[in-house]
Design a protein around this motif. Structure first.
Motif, PDB file in Angstrom:
ATOM      1  N   GLY A 258       2.889  29.761 -21.732  1.00  0.00           N
ATOM      2  CA  GLY A 258       3.435  30.925 -21.293  1.00  0.00           C
ATOM      3  C   GLY A 258       3.096  32.002 -21.844  1.00  0.00           C
ATOM      4  O   GLY A 258       3.447  33.168 -21.737  1.00  0.00           O
ATOM      5  N   ARG A 427       3.142  39.585 -26.185  1.00  0.00           N
ATOM      6  CA  ARG A 427       4.500  39.084 -26.327  1.00  0.00           C
ATOM      7  C   ARG A 427       4.659  37.614 -26.826  1.00  0.00           C
ATOM      8  O   ARG A 427       5.413  37.421 -27.340  1.00  0.00           O
ATOM      9  N   ALA A 428       3.852  37.148 -26.185  1.00  0.00           N
ATOM     10  CA  ALA A 428       3.730  35.516 -26.589  1.00  0.00           C
ATOM     11  C   ALA A 428       3.358  34.888 -27.737  1.00  0.00           C
ATOM     12  O   ALA A 428       3.853  34.109 -28.560  1.00  0.00           O
ATOM     13  N   VAL A 429       2.183  35.723 -28.164  1.00  0.00           N
ATOM     14  CA  VAL A 429       1.372  35.308 -29.556  1.00  0.00           C
ATOM     15  C   VAL A 429       1.518  36.331 -30.128  1.00  0.00           C
ATOM     16  O   VAL A 429       0.379  37.174 -30.503  1.00  0.00           O
ATOM     17  N   GLN A 430       2.659  36.574 -31.003  1.00  0.00           N
ATOM     18  CA  GLN A 430       2.724  37.929 -31.473  1.00  0.00           C
ATOM     19  C   GLN A 430       1.724  38.292 -32.768  1.00  0.00           C
ATOM     20  O   GLN A 430       1.411  39.498 -32.930  1.00  0.00           O
ATOM     21  N   HIS A 563       9.442  32.545 -21.455  1.00  0.00           N
ATOM     22  CA  HIS A 563      10.060  32.551 -22.598  1.00  0.00           C
ATOM     23  C   HIS A 563      11.016  33.760 -22.733  1.00  0.00           C
ATOM     24  O   HIS A 563      11.706  33.726 -23.732  1.00  0.00           O
ATOM     25  N   VAL A 565      10.206  37.035 -23.809  1.00  0.00           N
ATOM     26  CA  VAL A 565       9.987  37.450 -24.890  1.00  0.00           C
ATOM     27  C   VAL A 565       9.380  38.793 -24.994  1.00  0.00           C
ATOM     28  O   VAL A 565       8.546  39.223 -24.099  1.00  0.00           O
TER      29      VAL A 565
END
Lengths: 580, 205
Positions: A258, A427-430, A563, A565
């Protein structure tokens, strides 16, 4: 590599060539060399396309030697895209050939008084530079064909396409591959525009009669090279995954996570991902066949061979295997799931001399603005052609995503320091987003690619459960990557180093066997810190501050599906990245 | 959500080994696995899918459960309707962060799977979607297809529309249920709603 070639393009009476000893720059290579020269010699507040800016082209420390994977070359300057310091690096033959010719760097200075275009020819016998306006507005492919006709096919070319001549902020510097095709690019930050501002269309390198660079300790070097090669070949990513599928193998996995920016970062999954996945690309290339189909090295001395060759439906060469970032930028980000169309867009980018990431992100912004519909293949091709032709719309698009967003009144512009984000939604892999936000280069996926703190021992080991771990990891990864970029080593060695301590040791032995000086993890760390310090100081003097180390606000506000996020790393934490 | 035998169409195909890769896209879209659920992810892989333990430990380096990266396959619980994705180790910083139990897991903490207690859930037959990517697909695909895989009928219909026109002439044998059929008529024999148990064997022409 014991000299620097400087060409003053603005000298009275025409370009003036001089060769200098390394002096203060001795022991530097790649990003270390480019950032040192920019930091020391370029006024931080100068205009990137002005006479005060310099363009530095520097092979890595190990380039030109027998060390495997040592074919990266760095291009540095003040960036017309970000306004800060820039290092963009590339594969291809340029690093090996320039290093064997003995040059640690080419520095283009000044600028011509008029729009005359020049070509340079460098051999073991010397350097010539001459005006050649017949090259104006040639695409990189036609240009290289013309150089081959003039100088033979044992050359390597460093060139710009029409985008560089038009001084577009997304223009690249192209490097030819082993087949003498302009498929490799120092893509990011508009380095091609600076070369265009210097009036240099092409630098033709010919190392005929030159020897491979010799190591200081041949026995140690040879043994380390053997161990290092074995480590790469036995590793599941370097030795199997990358050669089989190329970097585009990431499409399926990032989509599943995602984290695959789709429709200009509107959502984290792309419905058509399967059709453009690395597996589908390799299957298509293998079914069409041809030399170097799904597995091909971008320079001689590459053992990983993560690239490939894309032939069209009729079996004719179209382009190199598009990288993951390219497939994403022109594919999922624009709603396009047609590999032949994406390959054509890659070919157009390479020919015009455009950064595929910046162009794909820009077209995504343009699609959000209603210039075309997401998924409209013909429109995407037309827009890239408009850039290459320099139409009024093309000029806006060629200036990059940030300018395009401003021109069309769009808030959703995925850039940091004016440079478009690559193929991972922050946003997914911060933790990666921390690097996007704080890298001196602008949003850059390669800035945090290398080895971990726990291997290098940078600032002690990181507890992954602590909240500050993401900031510390980003810091340490940026330090390590800056050092790797100075060696001329491909970043993809990182995975074997990450997993196999003996392969990391082999790399240190390889470097020390070549230079004759001991090399430890601490030395790598010190080099990385030094490079980042030069870069940060330059940017600060150019007017950058903490406010520039931020993601656009909507990433904190608008949740990303599936997700749901948002980017949640606090500003105060971002401000700690460079506190070492 | 368990398929009944009446809903399931059995299709058996024989192709050359060189053509087997053409079916891998179906495996990337996902096969359906019926088993007793909830169960641990490890149990699903080792028992229901019959993947050797060493392969799970060494080759399957990237695992997702409903799109979230899994670090502890023993502790992760799989329930009816879940989606499991299996991949080899991936390149790139993000690829490295997604690996199970890697040193960079904290970089993707918002994407990490957290084990939730399923103690209150009664164990019952259920169905899970399993997607196979990259080297894992290339290596597990042939034995999985040889044993037979359960697929959503819609995926198989789309496959037949996209791939079959090119593949049919190279098909060595085709059966629906017990009945041999001409490869060319296969697309019209598959109803969109039915699940398909697809078995693909290889033979030298």
């Amino acid at each position: 590599m014991d000299k620097i070639l400087r060409i003053d393009m603005g000298a009275s009476g025409g370009p003036a060539i001089r060769t200098e000893a390394l002096g203060d720059y001795a022991g530097l290579g790649g990003r270390g060399m480019t950032s040192a020269i920019v930091a020391k010699e370029v006024p931080p507040t100068c205009h990137p396309l002005g006479t005060e800016n310099k363009l530095i082209i520097a092979p890595g420390l190990l380039s030109g030697s027998a060390a495997v994977q040592s074919g990266r070359i760095s291009v540095g300057c003040k960036s017309p895209l970000t306004g800060g310091i820039k290092e963009a690096n590339s594969g291809g033959q340029g690093a090996q050939v320039l290093a064997r010719l003995g040059y640690a760097a080419i520095v283009l200075e000044g600028k011509p008084a008029d729009d005359t275009l020049y070509k340079m020819h460098i051999t073991k016998d010397g350097v010539t530079i001459e005006a050649d306006n017949s090259l104006k507005m040639l695409g990189n492919y036609d240009l290289v064909d013309k150089m081959k006709a003039a100088y033979g096919d044992q050359i390597a070319c460093i060139s710009i396409g029409p985008a560089g001549e038009m001084k577009m902020a997304s223009a690249t510097v192209a490097f030819t591959d082993p087949e003498v095709r302009p498929t490799r690019h120092a893509g990011r930050g508009g380095v091609g525009a600076v070369m265009g501002a210097k009036g240099v269309k092409v630098i033709v390198l010919d190392d005929t009669g030159c020897k491979m660079r010799a190591p200081a300790d041949p026995e140690k070097f040879k043994a380390a090279n053997k161990e290092f090669t074995a480590g790469l070949k036995k590793h599941p990513v370097c030795g199997q995954g990358l050669p089989t599928y190329g970097t585009n193998v990431l499409t399926g996995v990032i989509n599943e996570a995602g984290a695959y920016p789709t429709h200009n970062f509107a959502t984290g999954r792309f419905e058509g991902f399967e059709k453009i996945s690395g597996e589908a690309l390799a299957e298509l290339e293998n079914s069409r066949g041809g030399e170097g189909a799904a597995t091909h090295g971008c320079h001689r001395g590459c053992v990983m061979k993560c690239s490939g060759t894309f032939y069209d439906k009729n079996g004719n060469f179209l382009t190199k295997q598009p990288e993951y970032e390219t497939v994403w930028a022109h594919g999922g980000n624009c709603g396009i799931s047609d590999l032949d169309a994406i390959a054509l867009l890659d070919r157009l980018d390479d020919d015009f001399g455009l950064d595929t990431i910046e162009m794909g992100a820009t077209i995504g912004v343009a699609m959000e603005a209603g210039i075309a519909k997401f998924g409209d293949v013909e429109a995407a091709i037309r827009l890239v052609k408009e850039v290459g032709q320099g139409t009024p719309l093309g000029r806006i698009l060629g200036a990059g995503a940030a300018v395009t967003g401003q021109a069309f009144g769009i808030e959703h512009v995925p850039v940091v320091k004016g440079q478009a984000m690559p193929a991972y939604d922050p946003r997914a892999v911060q933790g990666v987003a921390v690097t996007y936000a704080t890298s001196p280069m602008g949003a850059d996926h390669t800035a945090g690619y290398a080895v971990t703190a726990n291997i290098l021992g940078v600032g002690g080991t990181v507890d992954p459960l602590k909240p500050e771990g993401q900031v510390e990891l980003s810091r340490n990864l940026q330090i390590a990557t800056a050092a790797i970029d100075a060696t001329g080593m491909c970043v993809f060695i990182a995975f074997a180093i990450l997993d196999q301590p003996e392969t990391f040791q082999a790399l240190l032995d390889l470097i020390s066997g070549f230079t004759g000086k001991p090399m430890t993890g601490d030395d790598v760390t010190a080099l990385g810190k030094q490079i980042l310090t030069w870069e940060r100081d330059f940017n600060k003097a150019a007017g950058f501050n903490a406010a520039h180390d931020r993601l656009p606000g909507y990433f904190k506000r608008e949740a990303l599906a599936p997700h749901n996020v948002v980017f949640a790393v606090k500003d105060e934490e971002l401000d700690q990245v460079f506190n070492w | 959500m368990v398929a009944s035998k009446q809903d399931t169409l059995t299709v058996e195909l024989v192709v050359t080994e060189a053509d087997l890769w053409r079916f891998f896209g179906l495996l990337r879209q996902g096969i359906l696995v019926t088993t007793h659920l909830p169960s641990s992810l490890q149990q699903l892989l080792l028992v229901a899918l019959k993947i050797p333990d060493a392969y799970v430990r060494e080759r399957i380096q990237t695992v997702f459960l409903n799109g979230k990266a899994v670090d502890d396959i023993q502790g992760a619980s799989v329930s009816d309707g879940d989606v499991v994705t299996l991949s080899a180790a991936m390149p790139g910083l993000v690829g490295a962060t997604l690996r199970k139990g890697g040193q960079l897991t904290n970089l993707r903490s918002s994407l990490s799977h957290r084990s939730l207690s399923t103690e209150t859930e009664a164990v019952a037959p259920g169905m899970v979607t399993v997607k196979l990517f990259n080297l894992v697909c290339a290596e597990l695909g042939p034995p999985f297809l040889g044993r037979g895989v359960l697929l959503p009928g819609g995926h198989f219909k789309a496959f037949l529309a996209d791939v079959w026109p090119e593949l049919a002439p190279a098909c060595i044998g085709a059966r629906i249920g017990e009945k041999p059929v001409e490869a060319a008529v296969l697309p019209e024999s598959v109803a969109p709603g039915a699940m398909v148990r697809l078995k693909v064997g290889t033979q030298t022409r």
